[in-house]
Design a protein around this motif. Structure first.
Motif, PDB file in Angstrom:
ATOM      1  N   THR A  21       5.330   2.550 -12.682  1.00 25.10           N
ATOM      2  CA  THR A  21       6.769   2.581 -12.962  1.00 25.10           C
ATOM      3  C   THR A  21       7.297   1.159 -13.143  1.00 25.10           C
ATOM      4  O   THR A  21       8.108   0.898 -14.038  1.00 25.10           O
ATOM      5  CB  THR A  21       7.530   3.307 -11.842  1.00 25.10           C
ATOM      6  OG1 THR A  21       6.972   4.606 -11.670  1.00 25.10           O
ATOM      7  CG2 THR A  21       9.009   3.430 -12.163  1.00 25.10           C
ATOM      8  N   TYR A  22       6.809   0.243 -12.323  1.00 25.62           N
ATOM      9  CA  TYR A  22       7.220  -1.159 -12.455  1.00 25.62           C
ATOM     10  C   TYR A  22       6.845  -1.699 -13.836  1.00 25.62           C
ATOM     11  O   TYR A  22       7.658  -2.333 -14.511  1.00 25.62           O
ATOM     12  CB  TYR A  22       6.581  -2.010 -11.360  1.00 25.62           C
ATOM     13  CG  TYR A  22       6.839  -3.474 -11.560  1.00 25.62           C
ATOM     14  CD1 TYR A  22       8.080  -4.023 -11.262  1.00 25.62           C
ATOM     15  CD2 TYR A  22       5.859  -4.303 -12.088  1.00 25.62           C
ATOM     16  CE1 TYR A  22       8.340  -5.359 -11.468  1.00 25.62           C
ATOM     17  CE2 TYR A  22       6.119  -5.654 -12.297  1.00 25.62           C
ATOM     18  CZ  TYR A  22       7.347  -6.170 -11.986  1.00 25.62           C
ATOM     19  OH  TYR A  22       7.609  -7.492 -12.201  1.00 25.62           O
ATOM     20  N   ILE A  23       5.607  -1.432 -14.260  1.00 29.54           N
ATOM     21  CA  ILE A  23       5.137  -1.917 -15.561  1.00 29.54           C
ATOM     22  C   ILE A  23       6.001  -1.355 -16.687  1.00 29.54           C
ATOM     23  O   ILE A  23       6.357  -2.065 -17.629  1.00 29.54           O
ATOM     24  CB  ILE A  23       3.648  -1.568 -15.757  1.00 29.54           C
ATOM     25  CG1 ILE A  23       2.791  -2.399 -14.791  1.00 29.54           C
ATOM     26  CG2 ILE A  23       3.217  -1.783 -17.204  1.00 29.54           C
ATOM     27  CD1 ILE A  23       1.360  -1.917 -14.658  1.00 29.54           C
ATOM     28  N   ALA A  24       6.365  -0.100 -16.579  1.00 33.00           N
ATOM     29  CA  ALA A  24       7.192   0.533 -17.613  1.00 33.00           C
ATOM     30  C   ALA A  24       8.597  -0.067 -17.672  1.00 33.00           C
ATOM     31  O   ALA A  24       9.202  -0.125 -18.750  1.00 33.00           O
ATOM     32  CB  ALA A  24       7.269   2.037 -17.367  1.00 33.00           C
ATOM     33  N   ARG A  25       9.115  -0.538 -16.554  1.00 31.55           N
ATOM     34  CA  ARG A  25      10.492  -1.039 -16.510  1.00 31.55           C
ATOM     35  C   ARG A  25      10.629  -2.550 -16.665  1.00 31.55           C
ATOM     36  O   ARG A  25      11.685  -3.033 -17.068  1.00 31.55           O
ATOM     37  CB  ARG A  25      11.141  -0.634 -15.188  1.00 31.55           C
ATOM     38  CG  ARG A  25      11.394   0.831 -15.066  1.00 31.55           C
ATOM     39  CD  ARG A  25      12.171   1.099 -13.808  1.00 31.55           C
ATOM     40  NE  ARG A  25      12.313   2.523 -13.560  1.00 31.55           N
ATOM     41  CZ  ARG A  25      12.881   3.017 -12.494  1.00 31.55           C
ATOM     42  NH1 ARG A  25      13.361   2.207 -11.567  1.00 31.55           N
ATOM     43  NH2 ARG A  25      12.974   4.316 -12.331  1.00 31.55           N
ATOM     44  N   SER A  26       9.595  -3.284 -16.325  1.00 31.97           N
ATOM     45  CA  SER A  26       9.698  -4.745 -16.325  1.00 31.97           C
ATOM     46  C   SER A  26       9.772  -5.284 -17.741  1.00 31.97           C
ATOM     47  O   SER A  26       9.034  -4.862 -18.630  1.00 31.97           O
ATOM     48  CB  SER A  26       8.502  -5.362 -15.605  1.00 31.97           C
ATOM     49  OG  SER A  26       8.593  -6.773 -15.649  1.00 31.97           O
ATOM     50  N   HIS A  38       4.683 -11.652 -18.054  1.00 37.52           N
ATOM     51  CA  HIS A  38       3.818 -12.218 -17.015  1.00 37.52           C
ATOM     52  C   HIS A  38       3.765 -11.308 -15.785  1.00 37.52           C
ATOM     53  O   HIS A  38       2.692 -11.056 -15.240  1.00 37.52           O
ATOM     54  CB  HIS A  38       4.305 -13.621 -16.640  1.00 37.52           C
ATOM     55  CG  HIS A  38       3.523 -14.255 -15.542  1.00 37.52           C
ATOM     56  ND1 HIS A  38       2.240 -14.708 -15.717  1.00 37.52           N
ATOM     57  CD2 HIS A  38       3.843 -14.497 -14.248  1.00 37.52           C
ATOM     58  CE1 HIS A  38       1.798 -15.207 -14.570  1.00 37.52           C
ATOM     59  NE2 HIS A  38       2.765 -15.097 -13.670  1.00 37.52           N
ATOM     60  N   GLU A  39       4.922 -10.834 -15.355  1.00 37.71           N
ATOM     61  CA  GLU A  39       4.970  -9.948 -14.190  1.00 37.71           C
ATOM     62  C   GLU A  39       4.276  -8.622 -14.481  1.00 37.71           C
ATOM     63  O   GLU A  39       3.589  -8.075 -13.617  1.00 37.71           O
ATOM     64  CB  GLU A  39       6.415  -9.713 -13.760  1.00 37.71           C
ATOM     65  CG  GLU A  39       7.061 -10.946 -13.161  1.00 37.71           C
ATOM     66  CD  GLU A  39       8.524 -10.741 -12.841  1.00 37.71           C
ATOM     67  OE1 GLU A  39       9.073  -9.653 -13.129  1.00 37.71           O
ATOM     68  OE2 GLU A  39       9.133 -11.678 -12.305  1.00 37.71           O
ATOM     69  N   ALA A  59       0.990  -6.981 -12.464  1.00 40.60           N
ATOM     70  CA  ALA A  59       0.956  -5.607 -11.968  1.00 40.60           C
ATOM     71  C   ALA A  59      -0.215  -4.844 -12.587  1.00 40.60           C
ATOM     72  O   ALA A  59      -0.867  -4.035 -11.912  1.00 40.60           O
ATOM     73  CB  ALA A  59       2.276  -4.902 -12.258  1.00 40.60           C
ATOM     74  N   MET A  60      -0.502  -5.093 -13.861  1.00 40.60           N
ATOM     75  CA  MET A  60      -1.638  -4.431 -14.516  1.00 40.60           C
ATOM     76  C   MET A  60      -2.954  -4.849 -13.868  1.00 40.60           C
ATOM     77  O   MET A  60      -3.860  -4.019 -13.709  1.00 40.60           O
ATOM     78  CB  MET A  60      -1.652  -4.737 -16.004  1.00 40.60           C
ATOM     79  CG  MET A  60      -0.608  -3.950 -16.774  1.00 40.60           C
ATOM     80  SD  MET A  60      -0.802  -4.192 -18.552  1.00 40.60           S
ATOM     81  CE  MET A  60       0.749  -4.928 -18.939  1.00 40.60           C
ATOM     82  N   LEU A  61      -3.056  -6.108 -13.458  1.00 39.74           N
ATOM     83  CA  LEU A  61      -4.263  -6.570 -12.770  1.00 39.74           C
ATOM     84  C   LEU A  61      -4.423  -5.855 -11.423  1.00 39.74           C
ATOM     85  O   LEU A  61      -5.532  -5.482 -11.040  1.00 39.74           O
ATOM     86  CB  LEU A  61      -4.226  -8.082 -12.566  1.00 39.74           C
ATOM     87  CG  LEU A  61      -4.398  -8.929 -13.820  1.00 39.74           C
ATOM     88  CD1 LEU A  61      -4.168 -10.406 -13.516  1.00 39.74           C
ATOM     89  CD2 LEU A  61      -5.784  -8.710 -14.433  1.00 39.74           C
TER      90      LEU A  61
END
Length: 109
Positions: free
Chosen positions: A86-91, A95-96, A100-102
């Protein structure tokens, strides 16, 4: 919250809330408590505080990353995955998102 964080003698002064709305004050105090819990190694209590902050400020997507990291520490892989995705979808910060993907990749391995 302030007394829990600073001790029974602490009082709420104007420095805590000048120029801030009620939501910002509550988030700030919860964030301070979260940091204390992390310092104490109480990741479950810190995760609970982050979840409360998300209820108060659901658009603060940075909290999703905090929750994801805390759930990783607690070995709550499903919760960590959901919060990180969810963070990845919203950010909006590339870089951030990559960080998160890592974390997600490490979780999958």
């Amino acid at each position: 919250l302030l007394q829990e964080m600073m001790g029974d003698e602490a009082e709420l002064s104007t420095e805590y809330y000048e120029g801030r709305g009620a939501r910002e004050i509550i988030i700030h105090l919860h964030d301070q408590l979260k940091m204390r819990r992390i310092e104490m190694g109480d990741y479950a209590a810190a995760a609970d505080l982050v979840e409360r902050m998300l209820l108060i400020a659901p658009n603060e997507h940075r909290l999703l990353l905090d929750a994801g990291v805390l759930y990783l520490r607690l070995r709550e892989d499903d919760l960590a995955r959901r919060r990180l995705e969810t963070y990845i979808a919203r950010s909006e910060n590339a870089h951030e998102r990559n960080e998160a993907m890592l974390l997600l990749q490490d979780l999958e391995n």
